[in-house]
Design a protein around this motif. Structure first.
Motif, PDB file in Angstrom:
ATOM      1  N   SER A  53      -7.662  -2.809  -7.487  1.00  0.00           N
ATOM      2  CA  SER A  53      -6.343  -2.529  -8.069  1.00  0.00           C
ATOM      3  C   SER A  53      -5.244  -2.544  -7.014  1.00  0.00           C
ATOM      4  O   SER A  53      -4.091  -2.835  -7.316  1.00  0.00           O
ATOM      5  CB  SER A  53      -6.361  -1.181  -8.782  1.00  0.00           C
ATOM      6  OG  SER A  53      -6.523  -0.099  -7.852  1.00  0.00           O
ATOM      7  N   LEU A  54      -5.601  -2.250  -5.763  1.00  0.00           N
ATOM      8  CA  LEU A  54      -4.633  -2.255  -4.660  1.00  0.00           C
ATOM      9  C   LEU A  54      -4.575  -3.608  -3.970  1.00  0.00           C
ATOM     10  O   LEU A  54      -3.803  -3.784  -3.009  1.00  0.00           O
ATOM     11  CB  LEU A  54      -5.007  -1.173  -3.632  1.00  0.00           C
ATOM     12  CG  LEU A  54      -4.949   0.283  -4.120  1.00  0.00           C
ATOM     13  CD1 LEU A  54      -5.521   1.214  -3.071  1.00  0.00           C
ATOM     14  CD2 LEU A  54      -3.520   0.680  -4.468  1.00  0.00           C
ATOM     15  N   GLY A  55      -5.366  -4.552  -4.420  1.00  0.00           N
ATOM     16  CA  GLY A  55      -5.408  -5.871  -3.788  1.00  0.00           C
ATOM     17  C   GLY A  55      -5.986  -5.835  -2.402  1.00  0.00           C
ATOM     18  O   GLY A  55      -5.620  -6.635  -1.537  1.00  0.00           O
ATOM     19  N   ALA A  56      -6.924  -4.901  -2.156  1.00  0.00           N
ATOM     20  CA  ALA A  56      -7.465  -4.708  -0.813  1.00  0.00           C
ATOM     21  C   ALA A  56      -8.983  -4.835  -0.754  1.00  0.00           C
ATOM     22  O   ALA A  56      -9.618  -4.406   0.197  1.00  0.00           O
ATOM     23  CB  ALA A  56      -7.062  -3.330  -0.283  1.00  0.00           C
ATOM     24  N   LEU A  57      -9.575  -5.428  -1.805  1.00  0.00           N
ATOM     25  CA  LEU A  57     -11.030  -5.588  -1.838  1.00  0.00           C
ATOM     26  C   LEU A  57     -11.426  -6.810  -1.027  1.00  0.00           C
ATOM     27  O   LEU A  57     -10.980  -7.942  -1.308  1.00  0.00           O
ATOM     28  CB  LEU A  57     -11.507  -5.745  -3.292  1.00  0.00           C
ATOM     29  CG  LEU A  57     -13.033  -5.858  -3.495  1.00  0.00           C
ATOM     30  CD1 LEU A  57     -13.734  -4.585  -3.026  1.00  0.00           C
ATOM     31  CD2 LEU A  57     -13.357  -6.143  -4.955  1.00  0.00           C
ATOM     32  N   LYS A  58     -12.230  -6.597   0.006  1.00  0.00           N
ATOM     33  CA  LYS A  58     -12.685  -7.694   0.853  1.00  0.00           C
ATOM     34  C   LYS A  58     -13.832  -8.439   0.176  1.00  0.00           C
ATOM     35  O   LYS A  58     -14.762  -7.821  -0.348  1.00  0.00           O
ATOM     36  CB  LYS A  58     -13.137  -7.172   2.214  1.00  0.00           C
ATOM     37  CG  LYS A  58     -12.003  -6.651   3.071  1.00  0.00           C
ATOM     38  CD  LYS A  58     -12.490  -6.241   4.449  1.00  0.00           C
ATOM     39  CE  LYS A  58     -11.347  -5.786   5.319  1.00  0.00           C
ATOM     40  NZ  LYS A  58     -11.806  -5.378   6.679  1.00  0.00           N
ATOM     41  N   LYS A  59     -13.757  -9.767   0.199  1.00  0.00           N
ATOM     42  CA  LYS A  59     -14.807 -10.573  -0.447  1.00  0.00           C
ATOM     43  C   LYS A  59     -15.993 -10.760   0.504  1.00  0.00           C
ATOM     44  O   LYS A  59     -15.838 -10.808   1.696  1.00  0.00           O
ATOM     45  CB  LYS A  59     -14.238 -11.938  -0.821  1.00  0.00           C
ATOM     46  CG  LYS A  59     -13.137 -11.844  -1.876  1.00  0.00           C
ATOM     47  CD  LYS A  59     -12.636 -13.200  -2.258  1.00  0.00           C
ATOM     48  CE  LYS A  59     -11.542 -13.102  -3.313  1.00  0.00           C
ATOM     49  NZ  LYS A  59     -11.017 -14.444  -3.684  1.00  0.00           N
TER      50      LYS A  59
ATOM     51  N   LEU B 269       0.806  -1.214   0.000  1.00  0.00           N
ATOM     52  CA  LEU B 269       0.000   0.000   0.000  1.00  0.00           C
ATOM     53  C   LEU B 269       0.848   1.276   0.000  1.00  0.00           C
ATOM     54  O   LEU B 269       0.304   2.371   0.108  1.00  0.00           O
ATOM     55  CB  LEU B 269      -0.950   0.016   1.202  1.00  0.00           C
ATOM     56  CG  LEU B 269      -2.010  -1.092   1.227  1.00  0.00           C
ATOM     57  CD1 LEU B 269      -2.900  -0.959   2.458  1.00  0.00           C
ATOM     58  CD2 LEU B 269      -2.860  -1.070  -0.037  1.00  0.00           C
ATOM     59  N   LEU B 270       2.168   1.133  -0.104  1.00  0.00           N
ATOM     60  CA  LEU B 270       3.039   2.306  -0.181  1.00  0.00           C
ATOM     61  C   LEU B 270       2.923   2.916  -1.573  1.00  0.00           C
ATOM     62  O   LEU B 270       3.259   2.281  -2.575  1.00  0.00           O
ATOM     63  CB  LEU B 270       4.490   1.917   0.114  1.00  0.00           C
ATOM     64  CG  LEU B 270       5.507   3.061   0.099  1.00  0.00           C
ATOM     65  CD1 LEU B 270       5.243   4.031   1.247  1.00  0.00           C
ATOM     66  CD2 LEU B 270       6.929   2.505   0.191  1.00  0.00           C
ATOM     67  N   ALA B 271       2.434   4.144  -1.643  1.00  0.00           N
ATOM     68  CA  ALA B 271       2.226   4.806  -2.931  1.00  0.00           C
ATOM     69  C   ALA B 271       3.493   5.491  -3.429  1.00  0.00           C
ATOM     70  O   ALA B 271       3.773   5.484  -4.627  1.00  0.00           O
ATOM     71  CB  ALA B 271       1.092   5.834  -2.822  1.00  0.00           C
ATOM     72  N   ALA B 272       4.265   6.091  -2.517  1.00  0.00           N
ATOM     73  CA  ALA B 272       5.467   6.818  -2.922  1.00  0.00           C
ATOM     74  C   ALA B 272       6.335   7.107  -1.707  1.00  0.00           C
ATOM     75  O   ALA B 272       5.865   7.075  -0.562  1.00  0.00           O
ATOM     76  CB  ALA B 272       5.100   8.123  -3.618  1.00  0.00           C
ATOM     77  N   ALA B 273       7.601   7.393  -1.975  1.00  0.00           N
ATOM     78  CA  ALA B 273       8.538   7.848  -0.940  1.00  0.00           C
ATOM     79  C   ALA B 273       9.265   9.070  -1.489  1.00  0.00           C
ATOM     80  O   ALA B 273       9.875   8.999  -2.558  1.00  0.00           O
ATOM     81  CB  ALA B 273       9.525   6.748  -0.576  1.00  0.00           C
ATOM     82  N   LEU B 274       9.172  10.183  -0.787  1.00  0.00           N
ATOM     83  CA  LEU B 274       9.791  11.444  -1.217  1.00  0.00           C
ATOM     84  C   LEU B 274      11.131  11.594  -0.500  1.00  0.00           C
ATOM     85  O   LEU B 274      11.164  11.694   0.723  1.00  0.00           O
ATOM     86  CB  LEU B 274       8.864  12.621  -0.894  1.00  0.00           C
ATOM     87  CG  LEU B 274       7.389  12.450  -1.290  1.00  0.00           C
ATOM     88  CD1 LEU B 274       6.587  13.694  -0.915  1.00  0.00           C
ATOM     89  CD2 LEU B 274       7.248  12.141  -2.772  1.00  0.00           C
TER      90      LEU B 274
ATOM     91  N   GLY C 277     -10.312   4.169   3.898  1.00  0.00           N
ATOM     92  CA  GLY C 277     -11.192   5.223   3.401  1.00  0.00           C
ATOM     93  C   GLY C 277     -12.028   4.758   2.226  1.00  0.00           C
ATOM     94  O   GLY C 277     -13.223   5.072   2.131  1.00  0.00           O
ATOM     95  N   HIS C 278     -11.424   3.993   1.315  1.00  0.00           N
ATOM     96  CA  HIS C 278     -12.175   3.460   0.174  1.00  0.00           C
ATOM     97  C   HIS C 278     -13.219   2.442   0.648  1.00  0.00           C
ATOM     98  O   HIS C 278     -14.334   2.394   0.115  1.00  0.00           O
ATOM     99  CB  HIS C 278     -11.217   2.814  -0.827  1.00  0.00           C
ATOM    100  CG  HIS C 278     -10.302   3.791  -1.504  1.00  0.00           C
ATOM    101  ND1 HIS C 278     -10.770   4.831  -2.296  1.00  0.00           N
ATOM    102  CD2 HIS C 278      -8.952   3.900  -1.507  1.00  0.00           C
ATOM    103  CE1 HIS C 278      -9.739   5.520  -2.767  1.00  0.00           C
ATOM    104  NE2 HIS C 278      -8.628   4.976  -2.302  1.00  0.00           N
TER     105      HIS C 278
END
Length: 447
Positions: free
Chosen positions: A441-447, A81-86, A404-405
């Motif tokens: 798409s994030l592999g986080a959809l609960k069935k 779930l890491l989107a980016a590292a600045l 949140g989603h």
């Protein structure tokens, strides 16, 4: 024996003695050279690797010095779930702030710079940033102005506020210029938080004693608040720009209203309401984007969600909506808290780990461990609620807000059941499908 013969014998003896001394010295030099080759260092060099004379430096010493000059290795962290590292800062980041227009993220570090990042690059491979330098000091806190044309910082050594104006260039970049004079020094203890009202009417600074100052934008102190909390651990200005709140040693959060007249003139600061219900000191708190919800976390090992949309002038108290357990808060380490803009997700940080909760059910949904190489210094959701940002070393890490989603999916499903007309159902179904596709798409959809 004749005198001449005796002289010859004495000369020969002296010559033989000199030859013997030269041979002994040569043997000794051979032993020393052999010892150097065996031990890997000159005989005159001390056992700790440093020669007694600068002129006799060895390759080992130079190599040791090069190793010492190398920068410390950056902490590595990976998660699905890491989107980016600045990672443009060369020092530890202490604070960050999203602009109200959602376009920028400001970060400050002890490398004497402030970085302004473009949020539209978060999901790109390259993360652009603009740099503002802090002369002869470094910033520990940073906040954008409401119009996003300036930002303020708290100076670590100067113990004062400095304002930087942002001037847009023709190439689309910005020039950062510090105002000629900093704010006067008024605090007697280290400052822990600063803020600007979105109305642009005042600036807030809070120190670790019990002092909160309300300033005009020109650097004049309008009011001094004594929180009477033994010490302050956190303070903030509400997103609506009306309130200032603080927490500390006492088990409550105190909220004041900063009042202005119809012509914009400052009038007074009055007590508005308190969040009462914790049984130990409060680590931190946060407002929702509309200031109608607040969340708090305490050393009693709990977090609480509050309804603050009350008529406090009629002595109405905030309503407690939810209480959850967070055992890590009971320890000695400080806790950080962030509330999503819609108040549906609560992020709590202790040490270098982050925990995300669904505030409707009170359940923990995600946990990110050892996110930074140091304790997490700051947590914040972006204004859309899509990302959660954290800092604690030389990098900012951005996470997808999957709770949140999921909350959006639950909310849309509930609205669909109650929808009365077809156009509303279509709109809700579209939002539901979009949230479900994002989770998939994030592999986080609960069935």
């Amino acid at each position: 024996m004749e005198l001449s013969q005796m002289s010859e014998l004495m000369g020969l003896s002296v010559l033989l003695g000199l030859l013997a001394l030269m041979a002994t010295a040569a043997v000794a030099r051979g032993w020393l050279r052999a010892g150097e080759e065996k031990s890997g260092r000159p005989a005159c060099q001390k056992a700790n690797g440093f020669p007694p004379d600068k002129s006799s430096g060895s390759k080992k010493q130079k190599q040791y010095q090069r190793i010492r000059k190398e920068k410390p290795q950056q902490h590595n962290f990976t998660h699905r779930l890491l989107a980016a590292a600045l990672k443009s800062h060369s020092g530890n980041i202490s604070c960050m702030d999203f602009s109200s227009n959602g376009k920028y993220l400001a970060t400050c570090a002890d490398d004497r710079t402030i970085r302004i990042w473009s949020t539209k690059d978060f999901l790109q491979r390259e993360h652009r940033s603009m740099r503002a330098n802090v002369e002869l000091d470094h910033a520990t806190l940073v906040r954008f102005s409401p119009d996003c044309r300036a930002f303020i910082v708290w100076l670590a050594n100067g113990d004062t506020l400095r304002v930087f104006k942002m001037t847009k260039r023709e190439d689309g970049g910005y020039t950062f210029t510090a105002t000629p004079e900093d704010f006067p020094k008024k605090h007697k203890a280290p400052v822990i938080d600063i803020g600007i009202a979105n109305t642009g009417k005042f600036i807030m600074t809070a120190s670790s004693d019990t002092t909160v100052l309300i300033w005009s934008l020109k650097g004049q102190v309008l009011s001094t608040i004594n929180t009477n909390q033994m010490n302050n651990t956190h303070a903030a200005v509400s997103p609506c720009g009306r309130f200032v709140a603080s927490c500390g040693f006492t088990p409550d959060v105190k909220v004041w209203e900063v009042c202005f007249g119809k012509k914009g003139e400052f009038q007074e600061v009055v007590r508005a309401f308190e969040l009462k219900g914790h049984s130990a000191a409060v680590h931190s708190f946060a407002f929702s984007n509309d200031s109608r919800r607040m969340a708090s976390v305490s050393k009693d090992g709990t977090w609480k969600l509050w309804d603050t949309d009350v008529e406090y002038k009629k002595k109405q108290d905030p309503y407690l909506l939810k209480t959850g357990r967070f055992e890590e808060a009971a320890g000695a380490a400080p806790c950080r808290l962030a509330l999503s803009p819609n108040a549906q997700v609560l992020a709590l940080a202790s040490g270098s780990s982050i925990h995300l909760y669904n505030t409707r059910r009170g359940e923990k949904e995600e946990c990110f461990e050892r996110v930074h190489g140091e304790c997490i210094a700051n947590l914040s959701f972006d204004i859309t609620g899509r990302f959660l940002a954290s800092c604690g070393d030389r990098a900012v890490r951005l996470f997808h807000n999957t709770p949140g989603h999921r909350a959006m999916v639950e909310e849309m499903q509930g609205h669909l059941k109650r929808a009365s007309n077809e156009s509303t159902r279509q709109r809700l179904q579209q939002q539901l499908t979009q949230a479900q596709e994002t989770l998939k798409s994030l592999g986080a959809l609960k069935k």
